[in-house]
Scaffold this motif. Structure first.
Motif, PDB file in Angstrom:
ATOM      1  N   GLN A  29     -68.754  13.683 -13.378  1.00  0.00           N
ATOM      2  CA  GLN A  29     -68.391  14.850 -14.160  1.00  0.00           C
ATOM      3  C   GLN A  29     -69.440  15.161 -15.218  1.00  0.00           C
ATOM      4  OE1 GLN A  29     -66.125  17.168 -13.691  1.00  0.00           O
ATOM      5  NE2 GLN A  29     -66.867  18.264 -15.495  1.00  0.00           N
ATOM      6  N   MET A  30     -69.924  14.123 -15.919  1.00  0.00           N
ATOM      7  CA  MET A  30     -70.909  14.379 -16.966  1.00  0.00           C
ATOM      8  C   MET A  30     -72.222  14.887 -16.370  1.00  0.00           C
ATOM      9  SD  MET A  30     -71.775  10.475 -18.217  1.00  0.00           S
ATOM     10  CE  MET A  30     -70.039  10.057 -18.431  1.00  0.00           C
ATOM     11  N   GLU A  33     -71.837  18.598 -15.574  1.00  0.00           N
ATOM     12  CA  GLU A  33     -71.860  19.454 -16.764  1.00  0.00           C
ATOM     13  C   GLU A  33     -73.274  19.864 -17.173  1.00  0.00           C
ATOM     14  OE1 GLU A  33     -69.716  17.224 -19.654  1.00  0.00           O
ATOM     15  OE2 GLU A  33     -67.751  17.608 -18.735  1.00  0.00           O
ATOM     16  N   THR A  34     -74.300  19.214 -16.596  1.00  0.00           N
ATOM     17  CA  THR A  34     -75.683  19.588 -16.902  1.00  0.00           C
ATOM     18  C   THR A  34     -76.231  20.619 -15.919  1.00  0.00           C
ATOM     19  OG1 THR A  34     -76.787  17.927 -15.488  1.00  0.00           O
ATOM     20  CG2 THR A  34     -76.058  17.215 -17.674  1.00  0.00           C
ATOM     21  N   ASN A  35     -75.453  20.982 -14.908  1.00  0.00           N
ATOM     22  CA  ASN A  35     -75.961  21.856 -13.839  1.00  0.00           C
ATOM     23  C   ASN A  35     -76.446  23.205 -14.359  1.00  0.00           C
ATOM     24  OD1 ASN A  35     -75.544  19.994 -11.862  1.00  0.00           O
ATOM     25  ND2 ASN A  35     -73.770  20.995 -10.949  1.00  0.00           N
ATOM     26  N   LYS A 127     -74.205   8.946 -20.048  1.00  0.00           N
ATOM     27  CA  LYS A 127     -73.735  10.015 -20.928  1.00  0.00           C
ATOM     28  C   LYS A 127     -74.851  10.454 -21.873  1.00  0.00           C
ATOM     29  CE  LYS A 127     -70.229  11.400 -24.296  1.00  0.00           C
ATOM     30  NZ  LYS A 127     -71.237  12.018 -25.206  1.00  0.00           N
ATOM     31  N   ASP A 131     -76.288  14.135 -22.131  1.00  0.00           N
ATOM     32  CA  ASP A 131     -76.332  14.840 -23.417  1.00  0.00           C
ATOM     33  C   ASP A 131     -77.745  15.353 -23.689  1.00  0.00           C
ATOM     34  OD1 ASP A 131     -73.662  14.351 -23.825  1.00  0.00           O
ATOM     35  OD2 ASP A 131     -73.977  12.659 -25.200  1.00  0.00           O
ATOM     36  N   LYS A 134     -78.492  18.407 -21.595  1.00  0.00           N
ATOM     37  CA  LYS A 134     -77.865  19.608 -22.149  1.00  0.00           C
ATOM     38  C   LYS A 134     -78.692  20.163 -23.310  1.00  0.00           C
ATOM     39  CE  LYS A 134     -73.137  18.108 -21.063  1.00  0.00           C
ATOM     40  NZ  LYS A 134     -71.853  17.658 -21.666  1.00  0.00           N
TER      41      LYS A 134
END
Length: 368
Positions: A29-30, A33-35, A127, A131, A134
């Motif tokens: 999932q993490m 979230e960077t896609n 993570k 981060d 992102k």
């Protein structure tokens, strides 16, 4: 021929494939979230897929790649059992480097070698990578977790990363544009970043301490004590502050048409051995310094380590970033506009020095 008296499995040899699978599940999932829109599919295949369709709109697209690690800062993270931020260090060391050419980071891959995989710990490590991606605006399209039993301690790990970015050749930053009379603007670092930790470890006395031992616990308690000379934080917090990622403000500056002549990421080798990489052969950088005092505020943790190591000013400036994580070189006529644009983004730029006639070296005003 080797002989064995019993059946031996991969798990018997020290590799826990089930825990590895749980670790992958924990990070899916993490990673997602960077896609970016260009990402095709997700992790789990044999390669990360990324569409290059946008390159067709560029005049002359140039791919720029960079690879790096976190270094011995990981020793401190393992001793303190703090793994959430070192992934950002990894991303920062790669994307800040390719940013120096004016490139936008597109995607990132990481590699983690560890003595024994534990899903929860691996999730904390990755993570930090997510981060960092992102903050850099790039996609984490893949990676590798490699268990190395018998080679590394169960709780020991190392990291490496790889970033790919793109810039249109007509917009690429070229240090040959730097001229005598240009000014050097700095963006502040968050502290030591990810360089100089072999010296840091000696200064704070952690070499040879094995994580998880009573000696390690005693050292952890010591390092987590708040110190007034560090501005009311602990050495643990100051030294594990993650490397700052400069991608978004610098790309916004460039996309706004700012006439930037060169960029320099201040990493291993400090100001002395990085700022010169942004200079042509007939120009020197003259950096503001008066003895141990730079022309701007130096983070207390860098001053603390430098003083305890009894570093001479020249040695400190070729070991640490001294509070400047990225340098921007521009014409003196454009300085006010660039500083104002950065301040409007919430940045705190400062004057590092000027460009003078020379041979492509970094010099200091207190040596003139």
């Amino acid at each position: 021929m080797f002989e064995t008296s019993k059946h031996v499995t991969y798990e018997d040899a020290g590799v826990d494939t089930a825990e590895g699978a749980r670790a992958v599940d924990a990070i899916k999932q993490m990673v997602a979230e960077t896609n970016r829109p260009e990402v095709i599919g997700g992790i789990g295949g044999f390669g990360g897929l990324f569409s290059a369709a946008a390159m067709k709109d560029m005049e002359d697209p140039i791919l720029i790649s960079g690879t790096d690690g976190v270094g011995t800062k990981l020793v401190l993270a393992q001793l303190l059992d703090r793994h959430e931020t070192v992934g950002q260090d990894l991303v920062a060391m790669c994307v800040n480097d390719i940013l120096a050419s004016g490139a936008e980071p597109l995607f990132f891959l990481d590699y983690v070698a560890i003595g024994h995989i534990e899903a929860e710990q691996m999730a904390k490590i990755v993570k930090g990578v997510a981060d960092g991606c992102k903050l850099a605006g790039c996609a984490l399209v893949g990676g590798e977790m490699a268990e190395h039993p018998g080679v590394m301690r169960p709780d020991d790990y190392d990291m490496a990363g790889f970033a790919v970015g793109i810039v249109d050749r007509p917009k690429m930053i070229n240090p040959e544009n730097v001229k005598v009379g240009d000014v050097i603007i700095g963006l502040p670092s968050t502290g030591v970043h990810s360089n100089g930790y072999s010296l840091v470890r000696q200064v704070i006395g952690v070499d040879g301490i094995i994580p998880g031992t009573p000696e390690a616990e005693a050292k952890r308690v010591e390092l987590e004590q708040v110190l007034e000379e560090l501005g009311g934080i602990s050495l643990a917090d100051a030294l594990l502050a993650p490397t700052r990622i400069y991608v978004k403000p610098v790309l916004e500056l460039l996309r706004g048409g700012a006439p930037v002549h060169a960029l320099a990421h201040i990493t291993g080798g400090g100001i002395t051995e990085n700022l010169n990489r942004a200079l042509p052969k007939d120009v020197d950088a003259l950096v503001e310094r008066n003895g141990s005092e730079m022309g701007w505020s130096v983070p207390p943790v860098i001053t603390y380590v430098s003083e305890h190591a009894e570093l001479a000013p020249n040695e400190a400036c070729k070991t640490f970033n001294m509070g400047v994580g990225l340098c921007i070189i521009c014409s003196a006529d454009d300085e006010a506009g660039i500083v104002a644009a950065l301040e409007n983004m919430g940045e705190h730029p400062f004057r590092v020095g000027t460009c003078v006639e020379g041979t492509g070296e970094v010099k200091y005003t207190d040596e003139q």
